[in-house]
Design a protein around this motif. Structure first.
Motif, PDB file in Angstrom:
ATOM      1  N   ALA A 102       0.834  -1.211   0.000  1.00  0.00           N
ATOM      2  CA  ALA A 102       0.000   0.000   0.000  1.00  0.00           C
ATOM      3  C   ALA A 102       0.864   1.255   0.000  1.00  0.00           C
ATOM      4  O   ALA A 102       0.561   2.232  -0.706  1.00  0.00           O
ATOM      5  CB  ALA A 102      -0.922  -0.016   1.220  1.00  0.00           C
ATOM      6  N   LYS A 103       1.958   1.260   0.779  1.00  0.00           N
ATOM      7  CA  LYS A 103       2.848   2.423   0.806  1.00  0.00           C
ATOM      8  C   LYS A 103       3.513   2.653  -0.550  1.00  0.00           C
ATOM      9  O   LYS A 103       3.653   3.789  -1.007  1.00  0.00           O
ATOM     10  CB  LYS A 103       3.914   2.248   1.894  1.00  0.00           C
ATOM     11  CG  LYS A 103       3.416   2.431   3.314  1.00  0.00           C
ATOM     12  CD  LYS A 103       4.571   2.323   4.294  1.00  0.00           C
ATOM     13  CE  LYS A 103       4.112   2.532   5.721  1.00  0.00           C
ATOM     14  NZ  LYS A 103       5.235   2.425   6.689  1.00  0.00           N
ATOM     15  N   LEU A 104       3.929   1.561  -1.182  1.00  0.00           N
ATOM     16  CA  LEU A 104       4.569   1.692  -2.489  1.00  0.00           C
ATOM     17  C   LEU A 104       3.583   2.195  -3.535  1.00  0.00           C
ATOM     18  O   LEU A 104       3.916   3.040  -4.368  1.00  0.00           O
ATOM     19  CB  LEU A 104       5.162   0.343  -2.915  1.00  0.00           C
ATOM     20  CG  LEU A 104       6.467  -0.059  -2.218  1.00  0.00           C
ATOM     21  CD1 LEU A 104       6.829  -1.499  -2.543  1.00  0.00           C
ATOM     22  CD2 LEU A 104       7.608   0.866  -2.628  1.00  0.00           C
ATOM     23  N   LYS A 105       2.347   1.703  -3.488  1.00  0.00           N
ATOM     24  CA  LYS A 105       1.330   2.168  -4.434  1.00  0.00           C
ATOM     25  C   LYS A 105       1.062   3.659  -4.243  1.00  0.00           C
ATOM     26  O   LYS A 105       0.949   4.410  -5.214  1.00  0.00           O
ATOM     27  CB  LYS A 105       0.035   1.377  -4.239  1.00  0.00           C
ATOM     28  CG  LYS A 105       0.083  -0.050  -4.755  1.00  0.00           C
ATOM     29  CD  LYS A 105      -1.243  -0.756  -4.517  1.00  0.00           C
ATOM     30  CE  LYS A 105      -1.218  -2.182  -5.026  1.00  0.00           C
ATOM     31  NZ  LYS A 105      -2.499  -2.887  -4.762  1.00  0.00           N
ATOM     32  N   GLU A 106       0.966   4.079  -2.986  1.00  0.00           N
ATOM     33  CA  GLU A 106       0.734   5.501  -2.706  1.00  0.00           C
ATOM     34  C   GLU A 106       1.897   6.352  -3.201  1.00  0.00           C
ATOM     35  O   GLU A 106       1.699   7.429  -3.780  1.00  0.00           O
ATOM     36  CB  GLU A 106       0.533   5.694  -1.202  1.00  0.00           C
ATOM     37  CG  GLU A 106       0.224   7.130  -0.808  1.00  0.00           C
ATOM     38  CD  GLU A 106       0.031   7.282   0.693  1.00  0.00           C
ATOM     39  OE1 GLU A 106      -0.104   8.437   1.144  1.00  0.00           O
ATOM     40  OE2 GLU A 106       0.046   6.273   1.416  1.00  0.00           O
ATOM     41  N   LEU A 107       3.109   5.860  -2.995  1.00  0.00           N
ATOM     42  CA  LEU A 107       4.304   6.580  -3.445  1.00  0.00           C
ATOM     43  C   LEU A 107       4.326   6.694  -4.966  1.00  0.00           C
ATOM     44  O   LEU A 107       4.531   7.793  -5.518  1.00  0.00           O
ATOM     45  CB  LEU A 107       5.560   5.848  -2.973  1.00  0.00           C
ATOM     46  CG  LEU A 107       6.891   6.367  -3.501  1.00  0.00           C
ATOM     47  CD1 LEU A 107       7.195   7.741  -2.938  1.00  0.00           C
ATOM     48  CD2 LEU A 107       8.019   5.377  -3.165  1.00  0.00           C
ATOM     49  N   PHE A 108       4.078   5.596  -5.658  1.00  0.00           N
ATOM     50  CA  PHE A 108       4.120   5.606  -7.116  1.00  0.00           C
ATOM     51  C   PHE A 108       2.992   6.447  -7.709  1.00  0.00           C
ATOM     52  O   PHE A 108       3.148   7.050  -8.774  1.00  0.00           O
ATOM     53  CB  PHE A 108       4.045   4.176  -7.654  1.00  0.00           C
ATOM     54  CG  PHE A 108       5.266   3.339  -7.333  1.00  0.00           C
ATOM     55  CD1 PHE A 108       6.455   3.933  -6.918  1.00  0.00           C
ATOM     56  CD2 PHE A 108       5.243   1.953  -7.435  1.00  0.00           C
ATOM     57  CE1 PHE A 108       7.571   3.192  -6.604  1.00  0.00           C
ATOM     58  CE2 PHE A 108       6.358   1.188  -7.137  1.00  0.00           C
ATOM     59  CZ  PHE A 108       7.535   1.802  -6.726  1.00  0.00           C
ATOM     60  N   ALA A 109       1.838   6.471  -7.014  1.00  0.00           N
ATOM     61  CA  ALA A 109       0.722   7.300  -7.493  1.00  0.00           C
ATOM     62  C   ALA A 109       1.068   8.775  -7.424  1.00  0.00           C
ATOM     63  O   ALA A 109       0.619   9.570  -8.251  1.00  0.00           O
ATOM     64  CB  ALA A 109      -0.525   7.014  -6.670  1.00  0.00           C
ATOM     65  N   LYS A 110       1.901   9.158  -6.444  1.00  0.00           N
ATOM     66  CA  LYS A 110       2.324  10.556  -6.327  1.00  0.00           C
ATOM     67  C   LYS A 110       3.411  10.899  -7.324  1.00  0.00           C
ATOM     68  O   LYS A 110       3.419  11.998  -7.908  1.00  0.00           O
ATOM     69  CB  LYS A 110       2.838  10.829  -4.894  1.00  0.00           C
ATOM     70  CG  LYS A 110       1.750  10.918  -3.851  1.00  0.00           C
ATOM     71  CD  LYS A 110       2.281  11.508  -2.553  1.00  0.00           C
ATOM     72  CE  LYS A 110       3.310  10.630  -1.890  1.00  0.00           C
ATOM     73  NZ  LYS A 110       3.788  11.183  -0.600  1.00  0.00           N
ATOM     74  N   ILE A 111       4.348   9.965  -7.529  1.00  0.00           N
ATOM     75  CA  ILE A 111       5.521  10.268  -8.335  1.00  0.00           C
ATOM     76  C   ILE A 111       5.317   9.931  -9.805  1.00  0.00           C
ATOM     77  O   ILE A 111       5.937  10.531 -10.690  1.00  0.00           O
ATOM     78  CB  ILE A 111       6.745   9.527  -7.762  1.00  0.00           C
ATOM     79  CG1 ILE A 111       7.120  10.160  -6.420  1.00  0.00           C
ATOM     80  CG2 ILE A 111       7.934   9.553  -8.717  1.00  0.00           C
ATOM     81  CD1 ILE A 111       8.321   9.563  -5.759  1.00  0.00           C
TER      82      ILE A 111
END
Length: 469
Positions: free
Chosen positions: A458-467
């Protein structure tokens, strides 16, 4: 103060090993889980030794002060003020010794119980011919226990920082908060638990509360603790949550008043006096019943409310229930928040991440990150054990994003990030760290974002969605 700093350092190291164990079990990697859990157990032992040593020193100090008091009484000859000061010193030393002993006893119990489960499940996972369905069951149980221990560690870190005044890295920045959405989230979180216990959970929230600037997500942490406690200690009846606002004389500001009232077991008069003390648990109100918990939650809540410039009070009658009132004063009214990125857009942005470069001197960390990235459909992920090798690669190659550790020998993460920006300033670089004080050690402004351990999908998905582009 030095003791809490020592414990803070140890618990940071503990969080790192626990995160590795948790992530390994999520991916059913038995050998890596066992290695990480071994490191984890060593740090638990160090914490226990540190606490025990500190408790013994306080006890010795109390004995020493008591002797000094007796000698002073013999020589004071009527110096009542001196005698009174020494008597107060004896009381303070004894109370400190008792508090440290209680800390050790509580930590021992809270850690030993889940650690027993971790060791047991790890042994089962290491056995030959374990059916796949059993592996998944054991891994899921290990993950649950690891999360519980991680929550305990986070509570100790928070309490240590709040008590020492070191709150710079506690995410106490002011942020816009929509209280209506926040309470809707609380209702979603606790409704099932209330139904399972046969309780009535009600929310009476003032309509049209404007967006306000407050310490978020710490307000969420306060509500999770207070409402969670109300449900935990209520066996029959109801839990009622209310929130209303009062306009301040100064235009553009509101006071927020939150009330959580239950029909639970209540708190004794003696328990009320120490309700916000660390590790405080009211034995009288429990009447032989067992309620899980460390006694840290309300201590942290009190300090967080104080850090917000607010107040918290408790009214309670033993056997009838409790009422907690939280006042958050003079909150600035904020412009309405922009709508979050919709799910479809976020998914599309995640899909733009095709190549991720990993830099970490610990092979297990690189492997765990790789497992998560692979689960997200990313297969192109070159990894390096040191920053210099990664820079050589970047001289002739590129990546959609770089995930870099901070504490590395030779060239640390910050130095690496600065060099990356010279080679290609358009590559986003993210600091990956378990260091809760990373901002105190490094200039994080060089990084495009920070990914804190334990890492999750979930953290990686949130990070990639921002970047993602």
């Amino acid at each position: 103060m030095k003791f809490f700093r020592y414990i803070l350092t140890l618990t940071m190291l503990l969080a790192t090993s626990l995160a590795a164990a948790q992530t390994a079990t999520e991916n059913n990697s038995c050998s890596h889980a066992s290695q990480a859990l071994g490191i984890f157990a060593i740090f638990l032992l160090l914490i226990a030794i540190a606490a025990l040593a500190r408790a013994r020193r306080f006890k010795q100090r109390a004995t020493q002060v008591a002797k000094e008091l007796e000698n002073a009484k013999q020589g004071a000859k009527g110096d009542e003020q001196k005698i009174h000061e020494l008597e107060e010193s004896v009381v303070e030393a004894k109370e400190a010794a008792t508090a440290k002993s209680r800390f050790l006893a509580t930590m021992s119990h809270e850690i030993r119980t889940p650690l027993n489960a971790i060791i047991g499940f790890a042994d089962f996972l290491d056995q030959p011919d374990v059916p796949p369905e059993k592996q998944r069951e054991y891994a899921k149980s290990l993950n649950t226990v690891a999360n519980a221990l991680l929550a305990l560690i986070n509570d100790i870190l928070d309490l240590s920082k709040l008590d020492s005044g070191n709150t710079d890295t506690m995410n106490l920045q002011q942020g816009a908060t929509e209280f209506s959405k926040l309470f809707t989230e609380m209702q979603t979180v606790f409704q099932l638990k209330a139904v399972q216990k046969g309780l009535t959970l009600s929310f009476d929230i003032e309509k049209d509360i404007p967006c306000l600037t407050v310490l978020e997500p710490r307000v969420r942490q306060i509500l999770l603790n207070i409402i969670g406690n109300a449900i935990k200690y209520t066996l029959t009846g109801s839990v009622a949550v209310k929130c209303n606002t009062v306009r301040c004389p100064e235009e553009g500001f509101l006071d927020v008043i939150i009330v959580v009232q239950d029909t639970g077991i209540g708190i004794s008069p003696a328990g009320l006096k120490r309700i916000f003390d660390p590790f405080s648990q009211d034995i009288e109100s429990r009447q032989g019943k067992v309620f899980l918990g460390t006694g840290l939650g309300l201590a942290i809540v009190k300090r967080l409310v104080d850090a917000s410039g607010g107040s918290i009070t408790c009214e309670s009658t033993l056997g009838q229930g409790s009422k907690f009132t939280i006042t958050l004063p003079h909150l600035p009214i904020h412009e309405p928040l922009e709508k979050p990125v919709d799910t479809a857009t976020a998914a599309a942005k995640i899909q733009t991440i095709k190549k991720v470069l990993i830099v970490d001197d610990i092979a297990m960390n690189r492997k765990i990150l790789g497992m998560y990235l692979k689960s997200l459909g990313i297969s192109d992920m070159p990894d390096f054990g040191n920053a210099k090798e990664a820079l050589q690669y970047l001289n002739s190659n590129t990546a959609d994003i770089i995930l870099s550790d901070m504490w590395m020998p030779g060239m640390n993460g910050l130095e690496f990030a600065k060099e990356v920006k010279k080679i290609n300033p358009n590559i986003p670089i993210v600091a990956v760290t378990a260091d809760v004080d990373v901002g105190a050690s490094f200039d994080t402004s060089v990084f495009d974002d920070i990914l804190t351990k334990p890492i999750t999908s979930a953290k990686l998905k949130e990070l990639f969605a921002k970047i993602g582009k």
